[in-house]
Design an enzyme around this catalytic site. Structure first.
Site, short mmCIF file in Angstrom:
data_model
loop_
_atom_site.label_atom_id
_atom_site.label_comp_id
_atom_site.label_asym_id
_atom_site.label_seq_id
_atom_site.Cartn_x
_atom_site.Cartn_y
_atom_site.Cartn_z
N ASP A 22 0.02 10.84 -3.53
CA ASP A 22 1.08 9.93 -3.10
C ASP A 22 1.79 10.47 -1.86
O ASP A 22 1.89 11.69 -1.69
CB ASP A 22 2.08 9.75 -4.26
CG ASP A 22 2.88 8.47 -4.13
OD1 ASP A 22 2.63 7.68 -3.19
OD2 ASP A 22 3.77 8.25 -4.97
N HIS A 39 -3.10 7.42 5.63
CA HIS A 39 -4.30 7.37 4.77
C HIS A 39 -5.44 8.17 5.42
O HIS A 39 -6.21 8.84 4.72
CB HIS A 39 -4.72 5.93 4.52
CG HIS A 39 -3.69 5.14 3.75
ND1 HIS A 39 -3.07 5.63 2.64
CD2 HIS A 39 -3.17 3.90 3.95
CE1 HIS A 39 -2.21 4.74 2.17
NE2 HIS A 39 -2.25 3.68 2.95
N SER A 68 -4.97 -0.48 -9.93
CA SER A 68 -5.11 -1.94 -10.05
C SER A 68 -3.87 -2.63 -9.49
O SER A 68 -3.91 -3.80 -9.13
CB SER A 68 -5.40 -2.34 -11.49
OG SER A 68 -4.73 -1.52 -12.40
N ARG A 73 -0.34 -4.63 -2.24
CA ARG A 73 0.09 -4.15 -0.91
C ARG A 73 -0.25 -5.20 0.15
O ARG A 73 -1.07 -6.09 -0.09
CB ARG A 73 -0.65 -2.86 -0.57
CG ARG A 73 -0.18 -1.76 -1.45
CD ARG A 73 -0.71 -0.43 -1.04
NE ARG A 73 -0.02 0.56 -1.85
CZ ARG A 73 0.31 1.76 -1.48
NH1 ARG A 73 -0.01 2.19 -0.28
NH2 ARG A 73 0.94 2.57 -2.28
N LEU A 133 -19.32 20.63 -9.04
CA LEU A 133 -18.08 19.86 -9.30
C LEU A 133 -18.40 18.39 -9.58
O LEU A 133 -19.19 17.77 -8.86
CB LEU A 133 -17.18 19.97 -8.07
CG LEU A 133 -15.92 19.09 -8.07
CD1 LEU A 133 -14.89 19.63 -9.06
CD2 LEU A 133 -15.30 19.03 -6.67
N ARG A 196 6.12 10.13 -12.17
CA ARG A 196 5.61 9.20 -13.18
C ARG A 196 4.08 9.19 -13.18
O ARG A 196 3.45 9.69 -12.25
CB ARG A 196 6.19 7.80 -12.97
CG ARG A 196 6.07 7.27 -11.57
CD ARG A 196 6.60 5.85 -11.44
NE ARG A 196 6.55 5.45 -10.06
CZ ARG A 196 7.59 5.43 -9.22
NH1 ARG A 196 8.79 5.76 -9.65
NH2 ARG A 196 7.44 5.08 -7.96
N SER A 198 2.17 6.31 -13.63
CA SER A 198 1.67 5.11 -12.96
C SER A 198 0.33 4.59 -13.51
O SER A 198 -0.59 4.32 -12.73
CB SER A 198 1.56 5.36 -11.45
OG SER A 198 2.82 5.60 -10.91
C1 FPP Z 1 -0.68 6.73 -1.74
O1 FPP Z 1 0.14 6.85 -0.62
C2 FPP Z 1 -2.08 6.65 -1.38
C3 FPP Z 1 -2.93 5.60 -1.62
C4 FPP Z 1 -2.59 4.35 -2.30
C5 FPP Z 1 -4.31 5.62 -1.18
C6 FPP Z 1 -4.98 6.93 -1.37
C7 FPP Z 1 -6.07 7.03 -0.44
C8 FPP Z 1 -6.43 8.11 0.24
C9 FPP Z 1 -5.80 9.43 0.13
C10 FPP Z 1 -7.51 7.98 1.16
C11 FPP Z 1 -8.85 8.45 0.81
C12 FPP Z 1 -9.31 8.64 -0.55
C13 FPP Z 1 -10.61 8.78 -0.86
C14 FPP Z 1 -11.00 9.06 -2.26
C15 FPP Z 1 -11.68 8.65 0.15
P1 FPP Z 1 1.18 5.71 -0.34
O2 FPP Z 1 0.61 4.77 0.64
O3 FPP Z 1 1.61 5.10 -1.63
O4 FPP Z 1 2.37 6.51 0.29
P2 FPP Z 1 3.91 6.15 0.23
O5 FPP Z 1 4.33 6.27 -1.21
O6 FPP Z 1 4.52 7.19 1.08
O7 FPP Z 1 4.07 4.76 0.79
#
Ligand code: FPP
Length: 253
Positions: A22, A39, A68, A73, A133, A196, A198
């Protein structure tokens, strides 16, 4: 250097680490960058953490890539995230396979594009005999749904007469959930400051140790992973027993 690595006692190391990654959006915002750059930086952190787990002989790493609930978003962010997943998988699969990593996906796949579903199936198939792994990617995953599907399956078995209601027990339920063959997570990490679960691996986290950190996911690296493992190593896992019971049993072992 090799000697030093070999000397580490890993008997108490977590076998399975599960992570909610996160803070990508906030990481980007802090730098006046578009959310999506967070990201992209998040993917780099994924690579570092996979590398860490591989080098520390962790058996399973489960990453919550897309819940889910993430479909809510903005459309543009969801679509770019999908492209990032497809692109990353396409680019990394050779390297993961060479590293003997076994890739698995959990979650409802039918909502993803044909291309993505195909890539998921192919990468699972290609790495299924790898013995290093196990990297589990939770994509469109929800813990409630996981348990609901397990209940439906068990109800069908009862309806067919293959199972009596009084025979339903915890092992039988666990066997119907995602990744039933893997050890349950020993360590759960959530970055980004929220504390949390989630809707992640709800059943499987029953006895897991939790580590929360304010660090944003893109800032996660070998040091912060080692910090989380070190924190885990300070915990006494009692599984409902008293400290005295545990001390006595370790004396007799
Ligand atoms: C949460 O940050 C992150 C996500 C919902 C997406 C997670 C994806 C990646 C780390 C990219 C690649 C993953 C793989 C497995 C290739 P957020 O957008 O909720 O951040 P915020 O809470 O600061 O808004």
């Amino acid at each position: 250097m090799q000697l030093e690595t070999d000397a580490i006692d890993r008997s108490h190391y977590p076998k399975h680490i599960a992570i909610i990654m996160d803070g990508n959006g906030r990481w980007a915002k802090k730098r006046f960058l578009p959310r999506f750059m967070g990201h992209i930086a998040g993917v780099k952190a994924v690579k570092r953490v996979v590398e860490f787990c591989d080098s520390q002989e962790i058996q399973v790493l489960t990453l919550f890539a897309f819940s889910s609930e993430n479909w809510h978003r903005p459309k543009d962010e969801v679509s770019k995230l999908m492209d990032l997943f497809v692109g990353t998988l396409g680019k990394e699969i050779n390297r993961l396979d060479k590293k003997n990593v076994r890739l698995r996906f959990i979650g409802e796949r039918s909502a993803f594009s044909e291309k993505m579903q195909q890539q998921m199936a192919e990468s699972e198939c290609r790495t299924e005999n790898n013995t290093g792994l196990t990297l589990v990617i939770a994509a469109n995953y929800g813990g409630h749904r996981d348990i609901t599907l397990a209940m439906q399956e068990i109800a069908k078995q009862v309806q067919r007469g293959d199972l009596q209601p009084e025979d339903i027990n915890e092992d039988l339920i666990a066997a119907q959930l995602s990744i039933p063959d893997l050890p349950e997570p020993d360590l759960f990490i959530r970055t980004g400051g929220e504390k949390r679960v989630s809707n992640f691996l709800l059943w499987q986290l029953a006895y897991t140790e939790f580590h929360f950190t304010d660090k944003f996911w893109p800032d996660f690296n070998t040091e912060t992973m080692q910090g989380a493992v070190d924190d885990f190593l300070t915990r006494q896992r009692r599984f409902g027993r008293t400290s005295e019971q545990l001390e006595n049993s370790s004396e007799t072992n």
